[in-house]
Design an enzyme around this catalytic site. Sequence first.
Site, PDB file in Angstrom:
ATOM      1  N   SER A 175      25.603  37.266  85.511  1.00  0.00           N
ATOM      2  CA  SER A 175      26.714  36.357  85.792  1.00  0.00           C
ATOM      3  C   SER A 175      27.799  37.070  86.589  1.00  0.00           C
ATOM      4  O   SER A 175      27.561  37.536  87.690  1.00  0.00           O
ATOM      5  CB  SER A 175      27.253  35.779  84.489  1.00  0.00           C
TER       6      SER A 175
ATOM      7  N   ASP B  51      30.687  31.952  90.454  1.00  0.00           N
ATOM      8  CA  ASP B  51      30.423  33.319  90.001  1.00  0.00           C
ATOM      9  C   ASP B  51      29.053  33.741  90.504  1.00  0.00           C
ATOM     10  O   ASP B  51      28.428  33.045  91.315  1.00  0.00           O
ATOM     11  CB  ASP B  51      30.521  33.395  88.476  1.00  0.00           C
TER      12      ASP B  51
ATOM     13  N   ASP C 217      25.939  33.830  89.280  1.00  0.00           N
ATOM     14  CA  ASP C 217      24.727  33.041  89.095  1.00  0.00           C
ATOM     15  C   ASP C 217      24.954  31.554  89.279  1.00  0.00           C
ATOM     16  O   ASP C 217      24.067  30.740  88.979  1.00  0.00           O
ATOM     17  CB  ASP C 217      24.085  33.325  87.733  1.00  0.00           C
TER      18      ASP C 217
ATOM     19  N   ASP D 235      26.912  29.215  87.864  1.00  0.00           N
ATOM     20  CA  ASP D 235      27.132  28.223  86.808  1.00  0.00           C
ATOM     21  C   ASP D 235      28.610  28.047  86.480  1.00  0.00           C
ATOM     22  O   ASP D 235      28.970  27.218  85.641  1.00  0.00           O
ATOM     23  CB  ASP D 235      26.334  28.564  85.545  1.00  0.00           C
TER      24      ASP D 235
END
Length: 472
Positions: free
Chosen positions: A108, A243, A245, A247
Site C-alpha cells: 500500500s 496510494d 495499490d 484503494d
Amino acid sequence: MLKANEIIYKSGIAFGTSGARGLVRDFTHEVCAAFTHAFLDVVSKTFKFTSIAIAIDNRPSSYEIAQVCAAAITQHGFKVEYHSVIPTPALAYYSISNNIPCIMVTGSHIPFDRNGLKFYRPDGEISKIDEQAIVNSTYEFLPVKELSSLQVKKEGADAYIERYSSLYGPEKLTGKRIGIYEHSSAGRDLYATLFEKLGAEVISLGRSDEFVPIDTEAVGEDDRLLAKKWATEFKLDAIFSTDGDGDRPLVSDEKGNWLRGDILGLLAAQQLSIHALAVPVSCNTAIEVSNQFHSIVRTKIGSPYVIAAFDQLIEEHSSVAGFEANGGFLLATDVKINSNLLSALPTRDAVLPALMLLVASTENRVSTLVNALPQRFTWSDRLSNYPSQKSQKIIADAVESPESFLAQLQLQGLSCINVDLTDGARFILSSGDIFHLRPSGNAPELRCYTESNDERKAKELVELVLGKINGL
C-alpha cells in the site's frame, strides 16, 4: 516438510489493519509460500474453486513475491491467474465477479523496503477470524524450488474500467480537465482510459520510475505544492491520484487543495444517496452534523471492522456503504446510478468516490461542494520509526490521567470531557477540538488525527501533539 504456522510465527510478519505486512527481507520464499498455503487451506474449507487470481503493485519486490505465491498455489493443486500491476479493488472486483479467491501483493502506502499480502475470499475481504485461522494453519508443504515467469491476463483491468465507464454516457464529464497524478500507483495505466471514456480531458502528471509511498492521510508538503502548481498551470477542474495499490484516493479541488479522505467519502455517499454508513472512529464528525444519513456506526480503524459492521446495517437499510479517513470507499449493497446497477464492492476503492465527486461537480465546482458541508476540519500526521511499545505506554499514561497529559502537551486552559477508546485514544477537549492517538497496526508509527472548526488550528494541534510526544 514445512509447517505454515511455524514459518509464519518465526517470520515476525503479522496482520495489521489491512493485510500482512513487514520488511521485504522478511518475506522470504518460505514465508510467502507459508502464507499462501495457509490462506488456501482456510478458504478451501468453505468455498469451491479451481483457480486463484494474483496481482501486484509497482514495488521492486512485488513480482518475485507473486512468483513464489504462484508456485505455492500450483503446489496446492490450483491454477494461477496473474493480472500483473492493477489496483487492489480491480483485483477484488474480478475475484468476486468470478467467485474465486485472490491475493494482492502490495504494501500500500508504506515505504518500498516493506511489502505485504492482502487476501480475498470469493465473497470479499478475509475477516479477522480468517486472519487468525491463517496464522494458526498447520498445513504442511514442500519448499518452493523454482520460480516461473507469469503470463499476464488483462481481464481484471478491463473489467474494472468497464465497471465505472459504463455508468454514464461518453459525454458525462465533457469539459472537465482532470489531472492524473500517476507517480507509481498500481492503477496509473487505467485511470486515463477510464475518465476519457466518460468524456474528460486527462493530463498525466508526475509519473515516477521509483516507488513513491503516497499516504493519503498524511500528504507531504511537496505534494501539496505540486497540486497547487499543476492546478494553475493546466487549468484543472480536479486532480486524481491514489496510494500505491489504488484503494485509497487522493483528490484535489480546482485550486489544487487536496481533500481529506473522509470529506471525499461524505460527498460521495451523498451523491450515491446512501442511507446508512459504517466509518472508523477517526473520521470527521461532519458526517453526523450533515444529517444526511439514517444510521451511522463508528468502528475501529481498518476495513475488516467497517465490513463487519455492514451485516446489521444491511438488514435495516436498502443502501449501505462505508469509508475510511484515508478516503477508501466500501460499497456494501448494490445501488442504482443513472438507471444502471452498480454492484456491491465491499473493499476499499479509490475510483468510485472520485467519480461521484466529479459527477457532482458538473454543476458546482469541487470547492463549492466542500464549502457547503459542515465546517469541521481534520488533519493527521505520524511519527515514523516510533516503537509500538513506546506508543502504547504513552497512550496508557494519557488515558490514566488526561489532565496531566494535557499539561505535558502545554494545552493550558483546556480540559478533557471524554476519551473514546474504540481504537487507540480519542481525546475530546472542552474547546470542541479533538486529538486521537493510535499506533499503526502494521508499521512502527504513531499516528495522530485532529479535528477543529478551523483548518489551521487542526494542523497546529497535530504538530503540537506529535512534537511534544517526540520529546518525551
